[in-house]
Design an enzyme around this catalytic site. Structure first.
Site, short mmCIF file in Angstrom:
data_model
loop_
_atom_site.label_atom_id
_atom_site.label_comp_id
_atom_site.label_asym_id
_atom_site.label_seq_id
_atom_site.Cartn_x
_atom_site.Cartn_y
_atom_site.Cartn_z
N ASP A 16 0.88 -1.16 0.00
CA ASP A 16 0.00 0.00 0.00
C ASP A 16 0.93 1.23 0.00
O ASP A 16 2.13 1.10 0.31
CB ASP A 16 -0.87 -0.05 1.26
CG ASP A 16 -1.68 1.20 1.45
OD1 ASP A 16 -2.32 1.64 0.48
OD2 ASP A 16 -1.67 1.77 2.57
N LEU A 17 0.41 2.38 -0.35
CA LEU A 17 1.27 3.59 -0.43
C LEU A 17 1.14 4.46 0.83
O LEU A 17 2.04 4.53 1.65
CB LEU A 17 0.88 4.39 -1.68
CG LEU A 17 1.60 5.71 -1.89
CD1 LEU A 17 3.08 5.51 -2.17
CD2 LEU A 17 0.96 6.49 -3.05
N ASP A 18 -0.05 5.07 0.96
CA ASP A 18 -0.27 6.02 2.05
C ASP A 18 -0.21 5.30 3.40
O ASP A 18 -0.99 4.38 3.64
CB ASP A 18 -1.65 6.68 1.89
CG ASP A 18 -1.76 7.48 0.60
OD1 ASP A 18 -1.00 8.45 0.45
OD2 ASP A 18 -2.58 7.13 -0.26
N THR A 24 1.25 10.41 3.87
CA THR A 24 0.50 11.44 3.15
C THR A 24 -0.80 11.79 3.88
O THR A 24 -1.46 12.76 3.51
CB THR A 24 0.13 10.95 1.73
OG1 THR A 24 -0.22 9.59 1.82
CG2 THR A 24 1.27 11.15 0.77
N TRP A 32 -8.63 18.12 3.22
CA TRP A 32 -10.03 17.89 3.61
C TRP A 32 -10.48 18.90 4.68
O TRP A 32 -11.63 19.32 4.70
CB TRP A 32 -10.22 16.46 4.15
CG TRP A 32 -10.29 15.38 3.11
CD1 TRP A 32 -9.55 14.25 3.08
CD2 TRP A 32 -11.18 15.30 1.98
NE1 TRP A 32 -9.89 13.47 2.00
CE2 TRP A 32 -10.89 14.09 1.31
CE3 TRP A 32 -12.18 16.13 1.45
CZ2 TRP A 32 -11.56 13.68 0.14
CZ3 TRP A 32 -12.84 15.74 0.31
CH2 TRP A 32 -12.53 14.54 -0.34
N LEU A 51 -10.63 8.08 7.27
CA LEU A 51 -10.44 8.26 5.82
C LEU A 51 -9.27 7.43 5.27
O LEU A 51 -9.07 7.37 4.06
CB LEU A 51 -10.20 9.74 5.48
CG LEU A 51 -11.20 10.75 6.03
CD1 LEU A 51 -10.94 12.11 5.42
CD2 LEU A 51 -12.64 10.32 5.75
N LYS A 52 -8.51 6.79 6.17
CA LYS A 52 -7.35 6.03 5.72
C LYS A 52 -7.76 4.82 4.88
O LYS A 52 -8.60 4.03 5.31
CB LYS A 52 -6.50 5.58 6.91
CG LYS A 52 -5.76 6.74 7.53
CD LYS A 52 -4.77 6.31 8.58
CE LYS A 52 -4.02 7.53 9.10
NZ LYS A 52 -3.18 7.22 10.25
N GLY A 53 -7.20 4.73 3.69
CA GLY A 53 -7.50 3.59 2.81
C GLY A 53 -8.84 3.73 2.08
O GLY A 53 -9.22 2.86 1.31
N SER A 59 -14.40 9.41 1.07
CA SER A 59 -13.87 10.29 2.12
C SER A 59 -14.77 11.51 2.27
O SER A 59 -15.13 11.90 3.37
CB SER A 59 -12.45 10.76 1.78
OG SER A 59 -11.57 9.68 1.69
N SER A 121 -2.42 0.55 -4.48
CA SER A 121 -2.94 1.70 -3.75
C SER A 121 -4.23 2.22 -4.36
O SER A 121 -4.43 2.15 -5.58
CB SER A 121 -1.89 2.82 -3.79
OG SER A 121 -2.45 4.05 -3.39
N ALA A 122 -5.08 2.79 -3.51
CA ALA A 122 -6.33 3.38 -3.99
C ALA A 122 -6.09 4.78 -4.56
O ALA A 122 -6.97 5.35 -5.20
CB ALA A 122 -7.32 3.48 -2.84
N LYS A 152 -10.80 -1.32 -1.62
CA LYS A 152 -10.52 -2.25 -0.54
C LYS A 152 -11.70 -2.14 0.44
O LYS A 152 -12.17 -1.03 0.64
CB LYS A 152 -9.21 -1.88 0.18
CG LYS A 152 -7.98 -1.90 -0.74
CD LYS A 152 -6.78 -1.24 -0.06
CE LYS A 152 -5.63 -1.07 -1.04
NZ LYS A 152 -4.48 -0.32 -0.50
N GLU A 176 0.20 -3.28 4.66
CA GLU A 176 -0.96 -2.39 4.74
C GLU A 176 -1.07 -1.68 6.08
O GLU A 176 -0.74 -2.26 7.10
CB GLU A 176 -2.24 -3.22 4.59
CG GLU A 176 -2.92 -3.13 3.26
CD GLU A 176 -3.50 -1.78 2.93
OE1 GLU A 176 -3.59 -0.90 3.81
OE2 GLU A 176 -3.86 -1.57 1.76
N ASP A 177 -1.56 -0.45 6.06
CA ASP A 177 -1.79 0.25 7.34
C ASP A 177 -3.28 0.44 7.63
O ASP A 177 -3.63 1.02 8.65
CB ASP A 177 -1.11 1.63 7.33
CG ASP A 177 -1.84 2.62 6.45
OD1 ASP A 177 -2.24 2.23 5.32
OD2 ASP A 177 -2.06 3.77 6.88
#
Ligand code: G6P
Ligand code: MG
Length: 228
Positions: A16-18, A24, A32, A51-53, A59, A121-122, A152, A176-177
């Site tokens: 995953d990225l963020d 980020t 936001w 909002l994560k993921g 979001s 990543s999304a 996801k 993943e976080d």
């Protein structure tokens, strides 16, 4: 699962990225927050955890729920564009120092050892972010929010990642976080390493605070032990 770790070799790593590669979330929050302020909606860093993921549109919908507001599809679209324009002003200033501790070394070493590496990543800004961080070349494949149609915990992003790496699903580990990401990995039949706390990621097969001071071999070993 335990038999799989023992018998099958791990060959593919999906990231995953963020929250895994770069923080980020703080920039998503700032963008936001500005939108929420403009709409008179109270929005806190605590709310930001939700909002994560989660996709950009979802979001916005969560923020609207917090404010008990509803918008037309057209207005939602406009607000998402506005948020992204603001988010991009932060992302364009990202520096190579913002790669999370240990990530560059972990990826470089894993690649040298022959593991195949993909991003899952999304985010629709993933390529830009990897470019800014100077680590795009460390990925064999990039599956981002422009490539997937299902969010996801649907496993689509990781299934596409494994397919593009030509690695069977059960030879892959996902990093993943977000709880939805751990669920997505399991839905794809993959191992899930959670980056974070057991409080937020109770379903992870293994939990790590980050990718600092750890090797892929150690992770595979720990996954075996956990599953014994
Ligand atoms: C990741 C982040 C989310 C973000 C989503 C879409 O999953 O964790 O917070 O909303 O990507 O990102 P984008 O850059 O396309 O707005
Ligand atoms: Mg994440």
């Amino acid at each position: 699962m335990q038999e799989i770790v023992k018998k099958k070799e791990i060959k593919g790593l999906l990231f995953d990225l963020d929250g895994v590669i770069v923080d980020t979330a703080k920039y998503h929050y700032l963008a936001w927050k500005k939108l929420a302020d403009d709409m008179g909606i109270p929005f806190t860093t605590g709310n930001n955890e939700r909002l994560k993921g989660v996709s950009r549109k979802r979001s916005l919908e969560i923020i609207l729920e917090i404010g008990n507001l509803s918008l037309s599809e057209e207005e939602k679209e406009k607000n998402c564009e506005k948020k992204n324009a603001l988010y991009l002003t932060y992302i364009k200033q990202l520096t190579e120092e913002e790669v999370l501790p240990g990530v560059r070394k972990f990826l470089t070493e894993a690649r040298a050892k022959g593991y195949k590496i993909a991003l899952g990543s999304a985010s629709r800004n993933a390529v830009l972010i990897l470019d800014r961080l100077g680590i795009k070349e460390l990925f064999d494949e990039i599956i981002d929010g422009n490539a997937v149609s299902k969010a996801k915990p649907d496993p689509e992003v990781f299934i596409m990642g494994a397919k593009s790496l030509k690695v069977p699903y059960d030879n892959c580990i996902v990093f993943e976080d977000a709880a939805a990401g751990i669920e997505a990995a399991h839905n794809a039949g993959m191992f899930a390493v959670g980056i974070g706390s057991s409080e937020n990621l109770p379903q992870a097969d293994l939990l790590l605070p980050g990718l600092n001071n750890i090797t892929i071999e150690e992770i595979c070993k720990r996954l075996q032990e956990v599953r014994k």
